[in-house]
Scaffold this active site. Structure first.
Site: not given
Lengths: 142, 309
Positions: B55-56, B84, B105, B133
């Site tokens: 969604r975000t 990595k 995020r 958020h």
């Protein structure tokens, strides 16, 4: 009675809680002092405290960042010495920021995985002496 | 020398006045989509998603595409160089060479702040663990302001997982800056609001609030009901999650107790905390909220890139 001679220039940190001097030695990074002599006196007799530790450091007076002492114990007396005389008794306050002294305990904090990242805490509430991690804002509890 | 970029880490990074300008811009975008269709032509948004969030991420990408810009990035840690062992700081030093702005995020709290310290482009925190958020908070504020006409004199019910729900914590911090806001905190005892919000934010700032256990009790007094999901990933064991997730389900029957003009908000995705039968109720605002999320992200991208239309 143990005798430690006076110092020309440097610091005398007095009224350290007995047993705390080694931690302070490390937190002030006195082990990394390139020029200077350090004397640690442990379990000295104190009228005020019963027993206490004292640290004497012979070094230039701008060589040590004393801010962290305020975080460890603001009852420590800091005497600044020049030409064998006390030129200043510095009052300790809580530092606004402390760097690489305490570690964030939050397992979800980025400091737990990102290498080379400084551990930075800021004073979020002087009344309760609460420090929070700069990154995750979790309060530090001893 | 280039100007230092401005980032968004926390909803409080913007003053109330700056938020007003941002929301005014979002409203203008809503009313005049065409006017902004090429505002970011030639600009690139990097979406660095170290944990999945359809969604975000899509909302950010839709926002940039709506502005005529383009997007690049990754959608999970496995498909990034982090697999990595690359640090966030190194990734950002590199991504700064590829894109004009980035949204990150990360499951680790504070990772976007580390990113911003090493980036020469604006960095937007798109969610960091249970911490912040901010674009969700901006979305919530815009939704309230757009549908209620104002952000003041409101009784706001926050329901569900108030302990781990970062959207709730951010929203409280943002709302206390507006006049005459009262909170009703509705949660099971296990998921009550943390002390650092109750004491350091609500009590310290003299914000009226009450804590209740039953959603029905709170319904009649609310102007806004903000529902949250009990997030499985915030729990350390499955048993606790299963026991708590069904506690607070909003259905048609509970909606009969609410005011006619109450709004139901939800950061989405929902699991079962809002019954689908509520979707048709005109007071259900959560899908409109998702649309406002795109508008506010468009406004944010323009603002951080300092693009005036």
């Amino acid at each position: 009675m143990l005798n430690i001679s006076g110092i020309q220039e440097g610091y005398v940190l007095d009224h350290i809680k007995a047993g705390m001097s080694l931690r302070i030695y490390h937190d002030l990074k006195l082990d990394k002092l390139t020029k200077g002599t350090v004397a640690i006196i442990m379990n000295a007799v104190s009228n005020k405290m019963g027993t206490k530790d004292i640290i004497k450091v012979e070094c230039p007076v701008d060589a040590i960042d004393l801010d962290i002492l305020g975080y460890i114990d603001h009852n420590i007396t800091v005497n600044i010495i020049k030409d064998d005389k006390i030129i200043e008794k510095r009052a300790l306050t809580l530092p606004k920021e402390i760097r690489n002294v305490i570690k964030c305990k939050n397992p979800r904090c980025i400091t737990s995985i990102e290498q080379e990242l400084d551990q930075v805490f800021f004073l979020s509430d002087p009344d309760t002496e609460t420090y929070r991690c700069k990154y995750c804002e979790t309060a530090y509890n001893n | 020398m280039d100007k230092k970029p401005r980032h968004l880490m926390n909803p409080l990074d913007f003053s109330v006045e700056e938020l007003e300008s941002l929301m005014d811009l979002a409203k203008d975008i809503e009313a005049n989509r065409e006017k902004y269709a090429h505002a970011c032509a030639g600009k690139k948004l990097a979406t660095l998603f170290y944990e999945p969030s359809t969604r975000t991420r899509l909302s950010f990408e839709a926002a940039m595409l709506n502005l005529g810009g383009s997007v690049l990035g990754f959608a999970s840690e496995d498909s990034s160089s982090a697999a990595k062992g690359e640090s966030v700081s190194d990734t950002l030093s590199v991504v700064s060479c590829y894109a004009d702005i980035c949204a990150i995020r990360h499951p680790k709290e504070g990772a976007p702040l580390v990113a911003s310290q090493h980036a020469s482009i604006p960095v937007i925190n798109a969610g960091d663990g249970g911490h912040q958020h901010p674009t969700q908070t901006l979305t919530d504020l815009l939704t309230i302001r757009s549908l209620d006409g104002k952000i003041e004199n409101l009784v706001i019910g926050l329901c569900g997982d108030l302990k781990f729900g970062r959207t709730v914590h951010s929203l409280i911090n943002a709302l206390i800056r507006y006049p005459n806001i009262r909170f009703v905190l509705i949660s099971p005892p296990e998921l009550r609001i943390p002390d650092y919000i109750r004491e350091d934010v609500l009590i310290k700032n003299d914000i009226p609030f009450e804590e209740v256990i039953k959603l029905e009790e709170a319904m009649p007094s609310l102007d806004i009901l903000y529902m949250t999901r009990v997030q499985k990933e915030r729990f350390f064991n499955e048993e606790d999650y299963l026991r708590m997730k069904g506690y607070y389900i909003l259905d048609k029957k509970k909606m009969t107790l609410a005011k006619d003009n109450m709004l139901v908000l939800h950061p989405l995705p929902r699991v079962n905390e809002i019954s689908v039968e509520v979707d048709e109720d005109p007071r259900a605002a959560y899908f409109r909220q998702a649309q406002y999320g795109v508008y506010i992200r468009m406004a944010l991208i323009l603002t951080l890139l300092d693009i005036k239309v």
